[in-house]
Design a protein around this motif. Structure first.
Motif, short mmCIF file in Angstrom:
data_model
loop_
_atom_site.label_atom_id
_atom_site.label_comp_id
_atom_site.label_asym_id
_atom_site.label_seq_id
_atom_site.Cartn_x
_atom_site.Cartn_y
_atom_site.Cartn_z
N LYS A 105 0.71 -1.30 -0.05
CA LYS A 105 0.15 -0.28 -0.26
C LYS A 105 0.77 1.59 -0.30
CE LYS A 105 -4.11 2.40 2.32
NZ LYS A 105 -4.55 1.95 3.60
N GLU A 106 2.01 1.38 0.51
CA GLU A 106 2.53 2.25 0.73
C GLU A 106 3.66 2.37 -0.13
OE1 GLU A 106 5.91 4.16 4.26
OE2 GLU A 106 4.43 2.43 5.13
N ASN A 107 3.86 1.48 -1.10
CA ASN A 107 4.34 1.74 -2.61
C ASN A 107 3.37 2.67 -3.66
OD1 ASN A 107 5.81 1.83 -4.84
ND2 ASN A 107 6.46 -0.96 -4.57
N THR A 123 -8.81 -6.70 -3.06
CA THR A 123 -8.52 -6.22 -0.97
C THR A 123 -8.00 -5.83 -0.37
OG1 THR A 123 -7.21 -9.23 -1.55
CG2 THR A 123 -9.98 -8.34 -1.39
N GLU A 124 -7.76 -5.74 0.52
CA GLU A 124 -6.21 -4.74 0.91
C GLU A 124 -6.02 -6.02 2.68
OE1 GLU A 124 -5.36 -0.96 3.97
OE2 GLU A 124 -6.82 -1.00 1.90
N GLN A 125 -5.06 -6.22 2.50
CA GLN A 125 -4.37 -7.22 3.44
C GLN A 125 -3.32 -6.60 4.93
OE1 GLN A 125 -5.37 -8.65 0.43
NE2 GLN A 125 -2.89 -8.66 -0.16
N GLU A 134 -0.61 -4.32 2.63
CA GLU A 134 -0.46 -3.96 1.25
C GLU A 134 -1.91 -4.93 0.30
OE1 GLU A 134 1.23 -8.15 -0.04
OE2 GLU A 134 0.22 -9.30 0.68
N TYR A 135 -1.87 -4.37 -1.13
CA TYR A 135 -3.36 -4.45 -1.32
C TYR A 135 -3.00 -5.46 -2.83
CZ TYR A 135 -4.25 0.33 -1.42
OH TYR A 135 -4.78 1.80 -0.68
N THR A 136 -4.29 -6.69 -2.76
CA THR A 136 -3.87 -7.23 -4.22
C THR A 136 -5.29 -6.59 -5.06
OG1 THR A 136 -4.29 -9.36 -2.46
CG2 THR A 136 -5.17 -9.79 -4.39
N MET A 137 -4.42 -6.87 -6.10
CA MET A 137 -5.40 -5.83 -7.71
C MET A 137 -5.40 -7.15 -8.26
SD MET A 137 -2.83 -2.52 -7.28
CE MET A 137 -3.59 -2.38 -8.55
#
Length: 141
Positions: A105-107, A123-125, A134-137
């Motif tokens: 997420k911070e990237n 999603t975010e986890q 982090e995100y799942t994209m």
């Protein structure tokens, strides 16, 4: 030029992976990335279908697929901003009908890049290895 990864590419690919991982993820300690070199060499790269990008016979980027996961995509810092990442993503799209990926997420720069290439957050986890959000994209068709 994009071509299939071969075993002799390992050192160039690992050099790019480590350099860019440390640079792009300054919110994760550099020693974490260094501690993952053996796993990249012995587990992740051998399990993946990988492709490299060459300029004048020098590897300057690569991506790795594991099933429908874009497990890695890295471009050497000297070659970023020249459209190589877009070419690697477009090549990956030719090899899979659907793609997912994870990005910290911070990237923010990478997250924006993936959105520009047709991915959306699903999603975010929390990454179990780093404790970072982090995100799942996934690729939107």
């Amino acid at each position: 030029m994009i071509r299939k990864y071969v075993e002799k590419d390992i050192d160039s690919v690992l050099d790019i992976w480590l350099e860019v991982s440390i640079q792009a993820h300054d919110f994760v300690a550099a020693d974490f990335w260094q501690s993952q070199l053996d796993n990249m060499r012995n587990v992740y790269l051998p399990m993946s279908e990988s492709y490299v990008y060459e300029v004048d016979s020098k590897i300057v980027g690569f991506y790795s697929l594991y099933e429908n996961l874009l497990a890695a995509i890295f471009v050497s810092s000297d070659y970023q901003g020249k459209g190589i990442g877009k070419q690697l993503i477009n090549d990956a799209k030719k090899h899979r009908s659907s793609l997912t990926l994870s990005v910290f997420k911070e990237n923010d720069a990478s997250h924006r890049f993936y959105v520009s290439q047709g991915f959306e957050v699903v999603t975010e986890q929390v990454d179990v290895h780093t404790g970072q959000a982090e995100y799942t994209m996934r690729l939107v068709k």
